[in-house]
Scaffold this motif. Structure first.
Motif, mmCIF file in Angstrom:
data_model
loop_
_atom_site.group_PDB
_atom_site.id
_atom_site.type_symbol
_atom_site.label_atom_id
_atom_site.label_comp_id
_atom_site.label_asym_id
_atom_site.label_seq_id
_atom_site.Cartn_x
_atom_site.Cartn_y
_atom_site.Cartn_z
ATOM 1 N N LEU A 142 0.939 -1.152 -0.003
ATOM 2 C CA LEU A 142 -0.292 0.099 -0.119
ATOM 3 C C LEU A 142 0.883 1.240 0.099
ATOM 4 N N GLU A 143 0.526 2.075 -0.918
ATOM 5 C CA GLU A 143 1.222 3.539 -0.785
ATOM 6 C C GLU A 143 0.317 4.847 -0.747
ATOM 7 N N LEU A 144 0.594 5.263 0.397
ATOM 8 C CA LEU A 144 -0.421 6.268 0.779
ATOM 9 C C LEU A 144 0.315 7.796 0.618
ATOM 10 N N ALA A 145 -0.539 8.706 0.171
ATOM 11 C CA ALA A 145 -0.018 10.085 -0.013
ATOM 12 C C ALA A 145 -0.780 10.985 1.087
ATOM 13 N N LEU A 146 0.142 11.308 2.076
ATOM 14 C CA LEU A 146 -0.579 11.836 3.280
ATOM 15 C C LEU A 146 0.477 13.020 3.432
ATOM 16 N N ARG A 147 0.154 13.677 4.683
ATOM 17 C CA ARG A 147 0.794 14.916 5.068
ATOM 18 C C ARG A 147 1.571 14.546 6.467
ATOM 19 N N GLU A 148 2.596 15.188 6.678
ATOM 20 C CA GLU A 148 3.436 14.962 7.666
ATOM 21 C C GLU A 148 2.374 15.298 9.032
ATOM 22 N N GLY A 149 2.591 14.268 9.975
ATOM 23 C CA GLY A 149 1.886 14.486 11.168
ATOM 24 C C GLY A 149 0.425 13.570 11.153
ATOM 25 N N ASP A 150 0.050 13.291 10.053
ATOM 26 C CA ASP A 150 -1.332 12.594 9.972
ATOM 27 C C ASP A 150 -1.088 11.168 10.832
ATOM 28 N N PRO A 151 -2.168 10.802 11.747
ATOM 29 C CA PRO A 151 -2.102 9.509 12.299
ATOM 30 C C PRO A 151 -2.240 8.502 11.358
ATOM 31 N N VAL A 152 -1.541 7.541 11.488
ATOM 32 C CA VAL A 152 -1.648 6.363 10.982
ATOM 33 C C VAL A 152 -1.661 5.121 12.019
ATOM 34 N N SER A 153 -2.641 4.395 12.147
ATOM 35 C CA SER A 153 -2.890 3.461 13.160
ATOM 36 C C SER A 153 -3.096 2.202 12.268
ATOM 37 N N LEU A 154 -2.338 1.106 12.710
ATOM 38 C CA LEU A 154 -2.363 -0.061 12.302
ATOM 39 C C LEU A 154 -2.609 -1.255 13.277
ATOM 40 N N PHE A 155 -3.714 -2.080 13.139
ATOM 41 C CA PHE A 155 -4.241 -2.851 14.159
ATOM 42 C C PHE A 155 -4.560 -4.258 13.569
ATOM 43 N N PRO A 156 -3.627 -5.311 14.153
ATOM 44 C CA PRO A 156 -3.625 -6.559 13.508
ATOM 45 C C PRO A 156 -4.950 -7.506 14.119
ATOM 46 N N MET A 157 -5.509 -7.999 12.930
ATOM 47 C CA MET A 157 -6.682 -8.859 13.363
ATOM 48 C C MET A 157 -6.030 -10.280 13.499
ATOM 49 N N PRO A 207 -7.247 9.256 9.634
ATOM 50 C CA PRO A 207 -8.551 10.112 9.828
ATOM 51 C C PRO A 207 -9.411 10.355 8.498
ATOM 52 N N ARG A 208 -10.402 10.691 8.621
ATOM 53 C CA ARG A 208 -11.427 10.979 7.795
ATOM 54 C C ARG A 208 -11.218 11.957 6.562
ATOM 55 N N ARG A 209 -10.177 12.637 6.907
ATOM 56 C CA ARG A 209 -10.012 13.598 5.783
ATOM 57 C C ARG A 209 -9.170 13.391 5.047
ATOM 58 N N ARG A 210 -8.694 11.947 5.164
ATOM 59 C CA ARG A 210 -7.738 11.268 4.083
ATOM 60 C C ARG A 210 -8.298 10.211 3.457
ATOM 61 N N LEU A 211 -9.803 10.275 3.441
ATOM 62 C CA LEU A 211 -10.555 9.306 2.673
ATOM 63 C C LEU A 211 -10.163 9.221 1.064
ATOM 64 N N ASP A 212 -9.941 10.416 0.611
ATOM 65 C CA ASP A 212 -9.499 10.425 -1.013
ATOM 66 C C ASP A 212 -8.134 9.722 -1.206
ATOM 67 N N ALA A 213 -7.148 9.940 -0.013
ATOM 68 C CA ALA A 213 -5.892 9.328 -0.317
ATOM 69 C C ALA A 213 -6.071 7.878 -0.029
ATOM 70 N N ALA A 214 -6.996 7.520 0.831
ATOM 71 C CA ALA A 214 -7.300 5.893 1.164
ATOM 72 C C ALA A 214 -7.875 5.186 -0.309
ATOM 73 N N ILE A 215 -8.687 6.065 -0.706
ATOM 74 C CA ILE A 215 -9.415 5.456 -2.040
ATOM 75 C C ILE A 215 -8.522 5.337 -3.185
ATOM 76 N N LYS A 216 -7.582 6.367 -3.389
ATOM 77 C CA LYS A 216 -6.537 6.183 -4.170
ATOM 78 C C LYS A 216 -5.526 5.245 -4.208
ATOM 79 N N ALA A 217 -4.953 4.910 -2.963
ATOM 80 C CA ALA A 217 -4.116 3.939 -2.607
ATOM 81 C C ALA A 217 -4.795 2.685 -2.770
ATOM 82 N N LEU A 218 -5.855 2.438 -2.431
ATOM 83 C CA LEU A 218 -6.579 1.006 -2.391
ATOM 84 C C LEU A 218 -6.787 0.697 -3.865
#
Length: 222
Positions: A142-157, A207-218
């Motif tokens: 996965l390659e995400l275009a984010l902004r410095e300081g954006d929270p990125v949580s990874l939760f293993p299931m 964060p929700r404000r990164r929805l478009d970044a998540a869509i593009k990356a997926l």
């Protein structure tokens, strides 16, 4: 029932019975314009003036009014009780993207079940949109275009290992597990964040404000 009920070349907004706002719905439909409901999600769509193209579920919580208003041929009863309506709907939608509303905020057990479904149906590119955050099952790369300081949580299931670029706390050498090491509250150090995972089972929470970044990356993920 294995054949898709909904087949779309456009993104699908999947509405559940939990709370979401008109603003949430507008946000999702602008990116995934085909409206589908999981059971009582039909009532919420109708409340906002949107007629679902299909309703999928065991139909134990949809109102009589919604049943009467929605054409019978759009109502798809799935009888089995072993899975949630979110799971039933998601596995019966074939679309490049699903944006799911109304599954993350009402009850803890429903929210946990929805997270589990994201992993179980990881072949469906689905983003669960909550009141403040969004979550999706991480592909192997996965390659995400984010902004410095954006929270990125990874939760293993499930047990997962991998590598990262652009995170404040790199994940290489860490054995993640739901009952062990988790990766909440990491942060982006760069505008490009890359995750390479050795297996399935990791949720990415942004964060929700990164929805478009998540869509593009997926959509770009292999």
């Amino acid at each position: 029932m294995n054949a898709p009920i909904v087949q779309s070349t456009q993104g699908v907004t999947l509405a559940g019975g939990g709370p979401f706002s008109a603003r949430d719905l507008k946000l999702a439909l602008a990116r995934a314009p085909v409206a589908v409901a999981a059971d009582s999600g039909a009532d919420r769509l109708l409340r906002f003036g949107v007629a679902p193209q299909a309703v999928i579920g065991d139909m134990d919580s949809i109102s009589d009014r919604a049943r009467a208003e929605i054409p019978q041929e759009r109502q798809h009863f799935v009888a089995e009780q072993a899975t949630t309506d979110f799971d039933k709907a998601l596995r019966l939608i074939a679309a490049p993207l699903v944006l799911a509303l109304g599954f993350a905020g009402a009850r803890l057990d429903h929210g946990l079940a929805a997270m589990s479904t994201l992993i179980a149906r990881a072949e469906r590119r689905c983003i669960l949109i909550g009141p403040r955050d969004l979550a999706f099952a991480a592909p192997l790369r996965l390659e995400l275009a984010l902004r410095e300081g954006d929270p990125v949580s990874l939760f293993p299931m499930a047990p997962v290992t991998g590598r990262s670029e652009g995170l404040e706390w790199p994940i290489a050498g860490i054995s993640f597990a739901p009952d062990g090491m988790i990766g909440t509250s990491n942060r982006a150090l760069a505008r490009r964040v890359v995750l390479e995972l050795d297996g399935r089972g990791m949720l990415v929470i942004l964060p929700r404000r990164r929805l478009d970044a998540a869509i593009k990356a997926l959509l770009a993920a292999p």
